[in-house]
Design a protein around this motif. Structure first.
Motif, PDB file in Angstrom:
ATOM      1  N   MET A 112     -36.616 -33.521 -37.722  1.00  0.00           N
ATOM      2  CA  MET A 112     -37.147 -34.890 -37.745  1.00  0.00           C
ATOM      3  C   MET A 112     -36.136 -35.899 -37.245  1.00  0.00           C
ATOM      4  N   ARG A 113     -36.560 -36.741 -36.308  1.00  0.00           N
ATOM      5  CA  ARG A 113     -35.758 -37.897 -35.885  1.00  0.00           C
ATOM      6  C   ARG A 113     -36.503 -39.161 -36.293  1.00  0.00           C
ATOM      7  N   HIS A 114     -35.746 -40.123 -36.835  1.00  0.00           N
ATOM      8  CA  HIS A 114     -36.402 -41.330 -37.342  1.00  0.00           C
ATOM      9  C   HIS A 114     -35.459 -42.527 -37.184  1.00  0.00           C
ATOM     10  N   GLY A 135     -23.149 -45.758 -33.209  1.00  0.00           N
ATOM     11  CA  GLY A 135     -23.274 -44.396 -32.664  1.00  0.00           C
ATOM     12  C   GLY A 135     -23.258 -43.334 -33.761  1.00  0.00           C
ATOM     13  N   ARG A 136     -24.443 -42.809 -34.074  1.00  0.00           N
ATOM     14  CA  ARG A 136     -24.524 -41.826 -35.170  1.00  0.00           C
ATOM     15  C   ARG A 136     -23.807 -40.522 -34.837  1.00  0.00           C
ATOM     16  N   THR A 137     -23.709 -40.206 -33.539  1.00  0.00           N
ATOM     17  CA  THR A 137     -23.024 -38.953 -33.179  1.00  0.00           C
ATOM     18  C   THR A 137     -21.536 -39.061 -33.522  1.00  0.00           C
ATOM     19  N   VAL A 138     -21.002 -40.271 -33.389  1.00  0.00           N
ATOM     20  CA  VAL A 138     -19.587 -40.517 -33.718  1.00  0.00           C
ATOM     21  C   VAL A 138     -19.366 -40.358 -35.222  1.00  0.00           C
ATOM     22  N   THR A 163     -19.354 -42.731 -25.466  1.00  0.00           N
ATOM     23  CA  THR A 163     -20.688 -43.004 -26.022  1.00  0.00           C
ATOM     24  C   THR A 163     -21.344 -44.186 -25.322  1.00  0.00           C
ATOM     25  N   ARG A 164     -22.649 -44.192 -25.413  1.00  0.00           N
ATOM     26  CA  ARG A 164     -23.485 -45.270 -24.877  1.00  0.00           C
ATOM     27  C   ARG A 164     -23.542 -46.411 -25.895  1.00  0.00           C
ATOM     28  N   VAL A 165     -23.551 -47.650 -25.427  1.00  0.00           N
ATOM     29  CA  VAL A 165     -23.792 -48.764 -26.359  1.00  0.00           C
ATOM     30  C   VAL A 165     -25.267 -48.698 -26.765  1.00  0.00           C
ATOM     31  N   GLN A 166     -25.492 -48.651 -28.092  1.00  0.00           N
ATOM     32  CA  GLN A 166     -26.815 -48.321 -28.639  1.00  0.00           C
ATOM     33  C   GLN A 166     -27.740 -49.539 -28.632  1.00  0.00           C
ATOM     34  N   LYS A 167     -28.283 -49.811 -27.464  1.00  0.00           N
ATOM     35  CA  LYS A 167     -29.129 -50.987 -27.237  1.00  0.00           C
ATOM     36  C   LYS A 167     -30.176 -51.205 -28.349  1.00  0.00           C
ATOM     37  N   THR A 188     -34.641 -36.789 -25.443  1.00  0.00           N
ATOM     38  CA  THR A 188     -34.859 -35.788 -24.396  1.00  0.00           C
ATOM     39  C   THR A 188     -34.209 -34.491 -24.847  1.00  0.00           C
ATOM     40  N   ARG A 189     -32.889 -34.511 -24.948  1.00  0.00           N
ATOM     41  CA  ARG A 189     -32.135 -33.302 -25.250  1.00  0.00           C
ATOM     42  C   ARG A 189     -32.415 -32.730 -26.633  1.00  0.00           C
ATOM     43  N   THR A 190     -32.394 -33.596 -27.637  1.00  0.00           N
ATOM     44  CA  THR A 190     -32.480 -33.050 -28.990  1.00  0.00           C
ATOM     45  C   THR A 190     -33.825 -32.356 -29.193  1.00  0.00           C
ATOM     46  N   ARG A 191     -34.919 -33.065 -28.839  1.00  0.00           N
ATOM     47  CA  ARG A 191     -36.236 -32.458 -29.071  1.00  0.00           C
ATOM     48  C   ARG A 191     -36.444 -31.234 -28.187  1.00  0.00           C
ATOM     49  N   ASN A 241     -26.538 -40.425 -39.176  1.00  0.00           N
ATOM     50  CA  ASN A 241     -26.019 -39.081 -38.918  1.00  0.00           C
ATOM     51  C   ASN A 241     -26.812 -38.363 -37.839  1.00  0.00           C
ATOM     52  N   HIS A 242     -26.197 -37.344 -37.263  1.00  0.00           N
ATOM     53  CA  HIS A 242     -26.881 -36.518 -36.259  1.00  0.00           C
ATOM     54  C   HIS A 242     -26.224 -35.131 -36.304  1.00  0.00           C
ATOM     55  N   PRO A 243     -26.498 -34.395 -37.416  1.00  0.00           N
ATOM     56  CA  PRO A 243     -25.755 -33.149 -37.632  1.00  0.00           C
ATOM     57  C   PRO A 243     -25.873 -32.115 -36.509  1.00  0.00           C
ATOM     58  N   THR A 244     -27.043 -31.971 -35.904  1.00  0.00           N
ATOM     59  CA  THR A 244     -27.133 -30.897 -34.886  1.00  0.00           C
ATOM     60  C   THR A 244     -26.395 -31.279 -33.603  1.00  0.00           C
ATOM     61  N   GLN A 245     -26.229 -32.598 -33.351  1.00  0.00           N
ATOM     62  CA  GLN A 245     -25.368 -32.984 -32.231  1.00  0.00           C
ATOM     63  C   GLN A 245     -23.923 -32.628 -32.582  1.00  0.00           C
ATOM     64  N   THR A 246     -23.560 -32.833 -33.834  1.00  0.00           N
ATOM     65  CA  THR A 246     -22.204 -32.477 -34.270  1.00  0.00           C
ATOM     66  C   THR A 246     -21.949 -30.978 -34.112  1.00  0.00           C
ATOM     67  N   PRO A 281     -22.594 -37.317 -25.784  1.00  0.00           N
ATOM     68  CA  PRO A 281     -23.831 -36.709 -26.301  1.00  0.00           C
ATOM     69  C   PRO A 281     -25.005 -36.879 -25.326  1.00  0.00           C
ATOM     70  N   LEU A 282     -24.859 -37.835 -24.402  1.00  0.00           N
ATOM     71  CA  LEU A 282     -25.921 -38.198 -23.448  1.00  0.00           C
ATOM     72  C   LEU A 282     -27.103 -38.796 -24.229  1.00  0.00           C
ATOM     73  N   PRO A 283     -27.903 -39.665 -23.721  1.00  0.00           N
ATOM     74  CA  PRO A 283     -27.913 -40.093 -22.329  1.00  0.00           C
ATOM     75  C   PRO A 283     -26.756 -41.039 -21.971  1.00  0.00           C
ATOM     76  N   ARG A 284     -26.312 -40.899 -20.722  1.00  0.00           N
ATOM     77  CA  ARG A 284     -25.293 -41.808 -20.190  1.00  0.00           C
ATOM     78  C   ARG A 284     -26.001 -43.000 -19.551  1.00  0.00           C
TER      79      ARG A 284
HETATM   80  C1  NCD Z   1     -27.608 -39.344 -29.046  1.00  0.00           C
HETATM   81  C2  NCD Z   1     -28.480 -39.878 -30.159  1.00  0.00           C
HETATM   82  O1  NCD Z   1     -29.709 -39.809 -30.083  1.00  0.00           O
HETATM   83  O2  NCD Z   1     -27.893 -40.344 -31.115  1.00  0.00           O
HETATM   84  N1  NCD Z   1     -28.302 -38.575 -28.127  1.00  0.00           N
HETATM   85  C3  NCD Z   1     -28.512 -37.253 -28.387  1.00  0.00           C
HETATM   86  O3  NCD Z   1     -29.106 -36.881 -29.372  1.00  0.00           O
HETATM   87  N2  NCD Z   1     -27.982 -36.368 -27.535  1.00  0.00           N
HETATM   88  C4  NCD Z   1     -26.756 -40.375 -28.412  1.00  0.00           C
HETATM   89  C5  NCD Z   1     -27.388 -41.592 -27.835  1.00  0.00           C
HETATM   90  O4  NCD Z   1     -28.607 -41.761 -27.883  1.00  0.00           O
HETATM   91  O5  NCD Z   1     -26.634 -42.407 -27.314  1.00  0.00           O
END
Ligand code: NCD
Length: 304
Positions: free
Chosen positions: A100-102, A161-164, A224-228, A50-53, A128-133, A263-266
């Motif tokens: 690109m997200r993959h 959690g790639r944002t971590v 962070t959310r547990v990455q289901k 949602t947010r990133t795109r 990794n998730h550089p733009t979240q960083t 980083p959301l989503p919560r």
């Molecule tokens: C994060 C992601 O996609 O890694 N969300 C985001 O980009 N803001 C975190 C997550 O999905 O838990």
């Protein structure tokens, strides 16, 4: 031409310039509103977002540019078996820059090897998730006033959690940063981060299971959310998903100026009652995501 695959693709100086530019944009957004006229951003999202795109798209639109792209693998030719390499070769002639997200780690790196336009990694698997960083760093710098001399607590799914992973990699470059890593045993940070980053650079950190025990030590709490979607079996996810729930009672134990980022989503990990606490800055953080992506697009297209 430069691609952004890892947060470390920017030097510390380049990062400072990026954050300065983002702060300029926050102060005077109008000044930048037609900088990208005639330019196109492609968003190639093979995984939900949602947010990133949307923040990438909002960023390009705010700069006067245009956007195109797809938001799921099913709606692209990936569903017919097309490779990332072929897709990016084609997109290179349709757009000036792409995000690109993959779900596969390394896919944006592969894309960058076949691309003739700059590629930005918008999240690759658990990697990794550089733009979240960059968003997180802008949030900390703007609201805390500094990136050095901070104790950062990461809580939740530190394994997937790639944002971590991205933020740890970026923050070890600032002075006197220490980490408290709060997770169940099963969701501790990957070994490579512990050995090749934290131990190798002599960073101060500890790994604990209990949030209450350490919350009073933190300047920043990164929930962070547990990455289901990265779990191999559902039973493990169900057992671990509600390990941590930050609520008003726990917030009473924290410093008066501790910031809560996410980083959301919560899902359940932050009780809704915390949203009204002035230390809860995760919605502000999501807003900063647009400004930092505007700054990044300008830098990568050499328009600032
Ligand atoms: C994060 C992601 O996609 O890694 N969300 C985001 O980009 N803001 C975190 C997550 O999905 O838990």
């Amino acid at each position: 031409m430069k691609h952004i695959i890892s947060p470390l693709d920017l030097t510390v100086d380049e990062m400072a310039e990026l954050l300065d530019l983002a702060e300029d944009i926050i102060r005077e957004p109008k000044k930048f509103s037609s900088r990208c006229q005639g330019k196109k951003l492609a968003t190639l999202f093979y995984e939900p977002s949602t947010r990133t795109r949307l923040s990438f798209e909002a960023a390009m639109l705010n700069l006067g540019g245009s956007i195109l792209g797809f938001s799921s693998a099913d709606s692209s030719s990936a569903a017919k078996g097309e490779s990332v390499a072929d897709t990016i070769r084609v997109i290179s002639s349709y757009a000036d820059i792409c995000a690109m997200r993959h779900p596969k780690e390394g896919a944006p790196l592969v894309a960058s090897q076949y691309s003739t336009i700059p590629v930005i990694n918008a999240g690759d698997g658990g990697h990794n998730h550089p733009t979240q960083t960059f968003t997180d760093l802008l949030t900390i710098k703007s609201l805390k006033g500094r990136l050095s001399n901070v104790t950062v607590g990461f809580c939740g799914d530190l394994m997937f959690g790639r944002t971590v992973h991205s933020l740890i990699n970026a923050m070890v470059r600032y002075d006197n940063v220490s980490f408290i890593l709060i997770s169940p045993n099963e969701l501790k940070i990957p070994d490579y981060l512990r050995k090749e980053v934290l131990d190798a650079k002599n960073i101060r950190y500890k790994e604990v299971k209990n949030l209450d025990e350490v919350i009073s030590e933190l300047d920043i709490l990164y929930m962070t959310r547990v990455q289901k979607e990265r779990f191999f079996n559902e039973a493990d996810y169900i057992r671990l998903k509600d390990t941590y729930i930050l609520d008003a009672k726990k917030m009473e134990l924290a410093k008066k100026d501790m910031l809560v980022l996410h980083p959301l989503p919560r899902v359940n990990e932050i009780a809704v009652e915390v949203d009204d606490d002035p230390r809860a800055v995760y919605f502000k953080q999501a807003e900063y995501g647009v400004y930092v992506r505007m700054a990044l697009i300008l830098k990568m297209l050499e328009l600032a």
